[in-house]
Design a protein around this motif. Structure first.
Motif, PDB file in Angstrom:
ATOM      1  N   LEU A  44      45.718  -3.509  46.478  1.00  0.00           N
ATOM      2  CA  LEU A  44      46.567  -3.967  45.373  1.00  0.00           C
ATOM      3  C   LEU A  44      45.920  -5.123  44.624  1.00  0.00           C
ATOM      4  O   LEU A  44      45.933  -5.176  43.398  1.00  0.00           O
TER       5      LEU A  44
ATOM      6  N   HIS B   5      57.094  -7.043  48.328  1.00  0.00           N
ATOM      7  CA  HIS B   5      57.961  -7.270  47.161  1.00  0.00           C
ATOM      8  C   HIS B   5      57.214  -8.129  46.133  1.00  0.00           C
ATOM      9  O   HIS B   5      57.274  -7.868  44.928  1.00  0.00           O
TER      10      HIS B   5
ATOM     11  N   GLU C 178      53.996  -8.289  45.690  1.00  0.00           N
ATOM     12  CA  GLU C 178      52.945  -7.482  45.064  1.00  0.00           C
ATOM     13  C   GLU C 178      53.526  -6.515  44.033  1.00  0.00           C
ATOM     14  O   GLU C 178      52.901  -6.249  43.004  1.00  0.00           O
ATOM     15  N   ILE C 179      54.713  -5.985  44.294  1.00  0.00           N
ATOM     16  CA  ILE C 179      55.372  -5.133  43.296  1.00  0.00           C
ATOM     17  C   ILE C 179      55.641  -5.950  42.039  1.00  0.00           C
ATOM     18  O   ILE C 179      55.409  -5.489  40.913  1.00  0.00           O
ATOM     19  N   SER C 180      56.100  -7.180  42.221  1.00  0.00           N
ATOM     20  CA  SER C 180      56.329  -8.064  41.075  1.00  0.00           C
ATOM     21  C   SER C 180      55.031  -8.380  40.351  1.00  0.00           C
ATOM     22  O   SER C 180      54.980  -8.418  39.116  1.00  0.00           O
TER      23      SER C 180
ATOM     24  N   LYS D  42      52.316  -6.515  40.217  1.00  0.00           N
ATOM     25  CA  LYS D  42      51.915  -5.326  39.461  1.00  0.00           C
ATOM     26  C   LYS D  42      52.698  -5.233  38.164  1.00  0.00           C
ATOM     27  O   LYS D  42      52.139  -4.898  37.116  1.00  0.00           O
TER      28      LYS D  42
ATOM     29  N   MET E 122      60.310  -2.521  37.289  1.00  0.00           N
ATOM     30  CA  MET E 122      60.060  -3.345  38.462  1.00  0.00           C
ATOM     31  C   MET E 122      61.281  -3.337  39.381  1.00  0.00           C
ATOM     32  O   MET E 122      61.148  -3.192  40.599  1.00  0.00           O
TER      33      MET E 122
ATOM     34  N   ASP F  85      61.354  -0.084  41.170  1.00  0.00           N
ATOM     35  CA  ASP F  85      60.316  -0.041  42.202  1.00  0.00           C
ATOM     36  C   ASP F  85      60.717  -0.873  43.422  1.00  0.00           C
ATOM     37  O   ASP F  85      60.496  -0.462  44.564  1.00  0.00           O
ATOM     38  N   GLN F  86      61.319  -2.041  43.179  1.00  0.00           N
ATOM     39  CA  GLN F  86      61.780  -2.884  44.292  1.00  0.00           C
ATOM     40  C   GLN F  86      62.847  -2.151  45.106  1.00  0.00           C
ATOM     41  O   GLN F  86      62.807  -2.132  46.342  1.00  0.00           O
TER      42      GLN F  86
ATOM     43  N   TYR G 114      61.341   0.753  47.082  1.00  0.00           N
ATOM     44  CA  TYR G 114      60.622   0.255  48.255  1.00  0.00           C
ATOM     45  C   TYR G 114      61.598  -0.109  49.366  1.00  0.00           C
ATOM     46  O   TYR G 114      61.409   0.273  50.523  1.00  0.00           O
TER      47      TYR G 114
ATOM     48  N   TYR H 206      53.491   2.592  50.089  1.00  0.00           N
ATOM     49  CA  TYR H 206      54.040   1.732  49.060  1.00  0.00           C
ATOM     50  C   TYR H 206      53.310   0.413  49.058  1.00  0.00           C
ATOM     51  O   TYR H 206      52.875  -0.049  50.087  1.00  0.00           O
ATOM     52  N   PRO H 207      53.261  -0.248  47.975  1.00  0.00           N
ATOM     53  CA  PRO H 207      53.737   0.089  46.629  1.00  0.00           C
ATOM     54  C   PRO H 207      52.717   0.923  45.900  1.00  0.00           C
ATOM     55  O   PRO H 207      51.612   1.043  46.271  1.00  0.00           O
TER      56      PRO H 207
END
Length: 190
Positions: free
Chosen positions: A12, A124, A126-128, A130, A165, A168-169, A172, A189-190
């Motif tokens: 990531l 979480h 890393e999703i943010s 991205k 986002m 996605d959160q 996940y 994931y993610p």
């Protein structure tokens, strides 16, 4: 940290590296205290006194994400163009912290438990991250447009990324049941 998580996080980070200059990321950790000197007492305190309650659900850790943008709009005649885009990402991780000393067995359990919480929340984050990089890329590549609706176009693009986002959160959390099945799904994931 498990090997799969480490590999996933490195992947990531490498995927998001090219846009790092345009995303300003700040990270903070906050803690709330947990009472108890054995597993049962600690678990009971976490269940009843966690600051993260949503209805009947209690969460032991949380990631707060704030994304905001700064930019300039240059106007030439009827045409506007976005310039100098900077996306600010603020992540705050909230974790429990033991108030009392505990015996070796309880400490070992706590370290494992805390490690799982941390793995879950870092993903979480890393999703943010991205999403912040995606937003930066979209705004940086937004072509010129009619000034009459240009600011609205920017707002719509920002809202689309923020909505994605949040989806996605949620996806996940559903996949790993808020961390309960964390190890089983690390590669997906993610």
């Amino acid at each position: 940290m498990t090997r799969k998580l480490t590999i996933a996080l490195i992947a990531l980070l490498l995927l998001t590296a090219p846009a790092l200059a345009d995303v300003v990321r700040t990270v903070h950790s906050e803690y709330y205290t947990v009472q108890g000197t054995n597993k049962a007492e600690i678990y009971n305190d976490l269940r009843h006194n966690s600051p993260l309650n949503k209805g009947d659900d209690t969460y032991q850790a949380h990631t707060r994400t704030s994304i905001r943008t700064t930019y300039k709009i240059l106007q030439r005649g009827n045409q506007c163009q976005i310039k100098d885009v900077v996306v600010h990402l603020d992540l705050t991780y909230l974790y429990p912290k033991l108030l009392h000393s505990v015996d070796y067995e309880t400490r070992t359990w706590w370290k494992d438990f805390y490690g799982q919480l941390e793995e879950h929340e870092l993903i979480h984050g890393e999703i943010s991250s991205k999403a912040a990089h995606r937003l930066d890329d979209i705004l940086e590549n937004l072509g010129p447009g009619d000034c009459g609706g240009y600011k609205n176009i920017i707002k719509v693009k920002i809202k689309q990324v923020m909505d994605r986002m949040k989806q996605d959160q949620a996806a996940y959390d559903k996949l790993v049941e808020h961390g309960l099945k964390q190890d089983r799904n690390m590669g997906r994931y993610p």
